[in-house]
Design an enzyme around this catalytic site. Structure first.
Site, PDB file in Angstrom:
ATOM      1  N   ASP A  35      -0.082  -4.562   9.791  1.00 50.60           N
ATOM      2  CA  ASP A  35       0.355  -5.738   9.032  1.00 50.60           C
ATOM      3  C   ASP A  35      -0.529  -6.950   9.348  1.00 50.60           C
ATOM      4  O   ASP A  35      -1.056  -7.065  10.452  1.00 50.60           O
ATOM      5  CB  ASP A  35       1.823  -6.037   9.394  1.00 50.60           C
ATOM      6  CG  ASP A  35       2.488  -6.960   8.387  1.00 50.60           C
ATOM      7  OD1 ASP A  35       1.881  -7.249   7.338  1.00 50.60           O
ATOM      8  OD2 ASP A  35       3.615  -7.416   8.660  1.00 50.60           O
ATOM      9  N   HIS A  52      -7.613  -6.519   3.348  1.00 51.83           N
ATOM     10  CA  HIS A  52      -7.384  -5.067   3.296  1.00 51.83           C
ATOM     11  C   HIS A  52      -8.691  -4.307   3.591  1.00 51.83           C
ATOM     12  O   HIS A  52      -8.681  -3.297   4.273  1.00 51.83           O
ATOM     13  CB  HIS A  52      -6.841  -4.660   1.921  1.00 51.83           C
ATOM     14  CG  HIS A  52      -5.492  -5.254   1.618  1.00 51.83           C
ATOM     15  ND1 HIS A  52      -4.467  -5.248   2.534  1.00 51.83           N
ATOM     16  CD2 HIS A  52      -4.999  -5.872   0.507  1.00 51.83           C
ATOM     17  CE1 HIS A  52      -3.396  -5.834   2.006  1.00 51.83           C
ATOM     18  NE2 HIS A  52      -3.699  -6.225   0.790  1.00 51.83           N
ATOM     19  N   LEU A 146      -6.715  15.573  16.595  1.00 45.35           N
ATOM     20  CA  LEU A 146      -5.724  14.571  16.200  1.00 45.35           C
ATOM     21  C   LEU A 146      -5.274  14.765  14.746  1.00 45.35           C
ATOM     22  O   LEU A 146      -6.092  14.987  13.857  1.00 45.35           O
ATOM     23  CB  LEU A 146      -6.353  13.177  16.340  1.00 45.35           C
ATOM     24  CG  LEU A 146      -5.494  12.019  15.864  1.00 45.35           C
ATOM     25  CD1 LEU A 146      -4.773  11.375  17.037  1.00 45.35           C
ATOM     26  CD2 LEU A 146      -6.308  10.969  15.146  1.00 45.35           C
TER      27      LEU A 146
HETATM   28  C1  FPP Z   1      -0.006  -5.167   5.246  1.00 46.72           C
HETATM   29  O1  FPP Z   1      -0.635  -6.420   5.318  1.00 46.72           O
HETATM   30  C2  FPP Z   1      -0.987  -4.159   4.903  1.00 46.72           C
HETATM   31  C3  FPP Z   1      -0.907  -3.325   3.840  1.00 46.72           C
HETATM   32  C4  FPP Z   1       0.199  -3.340   2.885  1.00 46.72           C
HETATM   33  C5  FPP Z   1      -1.980  -2.372   3.559  1.00 46.72           C
HETATM   34  C6  FPP Z   1      -2.515  -1.682   4.748  1.00 46.72           C
HETATM   35  C7  FPP Z   1      -3.716  -0.954   4.367  1.00 46.72           C
HETATM   36  C8  FPP Z   1      -4.819  -0.867   5.105  1.00 46.72           C
HETATM   37  C9  FPP Z   1      -4.951  -1.448   6.454  1.00 46.72           C
HETATM   38  C10 FPP Z   1      -5.970  -0.092   4.626  1.00 46.72           C
HETATM   39  C11 FPP Z   1      -5.565   1.279   4.172  1.00 46.72           C
HETATM   40  C12 FPP Z   1      -6.678   2.167   4.202  1.00 46.72           C
HETATM   41  C13 FPP Z   1      -6.590   3.498   4.021  1.00 46.72           C
HETATM   42  C14 FPP Z   1      -7.762   4.314   4.278  1.00 46.72           C
HETATM   43  C15 FPP Z   1      -5.365   4.175   3.590  1.00 46.72           C
HETATM   44  P1  FPP Z   1      -0.158  -7.558   4.329  1.00 46.72           P
HETATM   45  O2  FPP Z   1      -1.002  -7.496   3.119  1.00 46.72           O
HETATM   46  O3  FPP Z   1       1.301  -7.428   4.081  1.00 46.72           O
HETATM   47  O4  FPP Z   1      -0.478  -8.830   5.173  1.00 46.72           O
HETATM   48  P2  FPP Z   1       0.328 -10.213   5.157  1.00 46.72           P
HETATM   49  O5  FPP Z   1       1.718  -9.893   5.656  1.00 46.72           O
HETATM   50  O6  FPP Z   1      -0.453 -11.043   6.113  1.00 46.72           O
HETATM   51  O7  FPP Z   1       0.295 -10.722   3.759  1.00 46.72           O
END
Ligand code: FPP
Length: 255
Positions: A35, A52, A146
């Site tokens: 997050d 992201h 893993l």
């Molecule tokens: C939450 O941060 C993050 C997500 C909803 C997406 C997580 C995805 C990745 C880290 C990359 C995925 C990659 C692959 C290969 C599957 P947020 O956007 O909610 O952050 P915020 O709370 O600060 O707005």
């Protein structure tokens, strides 16, 4: 100069943390709620998708480190059933990330003997995302290292509800008796059927909640929350989480 200093400081503490880790007591299953990508981007005046993209780069580091420690399963919450509510462009971008990640990293994952696995309603993903992830699962199916378990279009309540519906259907058809319903049976109908429960759950970005993630499976997991935003998360944070985990006494309700 300040930045250099803080880098030096963090590598020092990483060394300290390393010395603290008992390799005989590594959490076998680590689950991570990644997050803070949006806030990371906002802090830099960048669009959310930049967060992201940066967050995706962290996955590789964490997978390698977890594998090195001998972690058996690493579950990453990449997209929840609630994330469809985000702006269309952001969802489209998120749906491209698995392809991007796998295009670049699949050869490394193969080399590191990593087995890719999925958890979630994969059939609802766009075709291009679905084919990238299913191809990765197929290519790595014989790997024995893993298990990298991507939670994609995953929601714990819907997972539980589907498991219950399947059980109810079997009872209705007479292939199962209500007397046979047990925790073990329910687990067989969950998306984690052949996995052990997470020993350690990590959530980044300072939020202290589960957000519909593995509600059943984390019943006895140790939780580690950090203010670090996911794009800033690195190997030393993983080591820190493991070191904290090892200091906790897991009693499973006993004394
Ligand atoms: C939450 O941060 C993050 C997500 C909803 C997406 C997580 C995805 C990745 C880290 C990359 C995925 C990659 C692959 C290969 C599957 P947020 O956007 O909610 O952050 P915020 O709370 O600060 O707005």
């Amino acid at each position: 100069m300040l930045e250099k200093l803080s880098k030096w400081k963090s590598s020092l503490s990483s060394q300290e943390v390393r010395e603290d880790i008992d390799l005989a007591n590594i959490p076998k299953h680590i689950a991570i709620i990644m997050d803070g990508n949006g806030r990371w981007a906002k802090n830099r005046g960048l669009p959310r998708i930049a967060g992201h993209r940066e967050g995706m780069k962290v996955i590789n580091k964490v997978v390698r480190k977890a594998n090195e420690f001998g972690v058996e399963v690493l579950t990453l919450y990449a997209f929840s059933t609630e994330n469809w509510k985000r702006p269309k462009a952001e969802v489209e971008y998120l749906m491209k990330l698995p392809e991007r990640f796998l295009k670049k990293e699949l050869p490394n994952l193969m080399e590191e003997n990593v087995k890719v696995r999925l958890m979630g309603s994969v059939e609802e993903l766009p075709d291009h995302t679905k084919s990238a992830v299913t191809e990765a699962v197929k290519k790595t199916e014989n790997n024995t290292g893993l298990i990298l378990n991507f939670a994609l279009n995953y929601g714990s309540r819907s997972e539980l509800m589907n498991a219950m519906k399947q059980i109810a259907k079997e009872i209705e058809m007479g292939t199962l008796s209500s007397k046979e319903v047990s925790e073990t049976l329910l687990e067989q109908y969950m998306m984690t059927a052949e996995l052990r429960d997470p020993d350690l759950l990590i959530r980044t970005s300072g939020e202290i909640r589960l957000s519909n993630f593995m509600l059943w499976q984390v019943a006895y997991s140790e939780f580690w929350f950090t203010d670090v935003l996911w794009p800033d998360f690195n190997e030393s944070h993983l080591s820190e989480a493991i070191a904290v985990y090892q200091k906790r006494a897991r009693r499973y309700g006993g004394v």
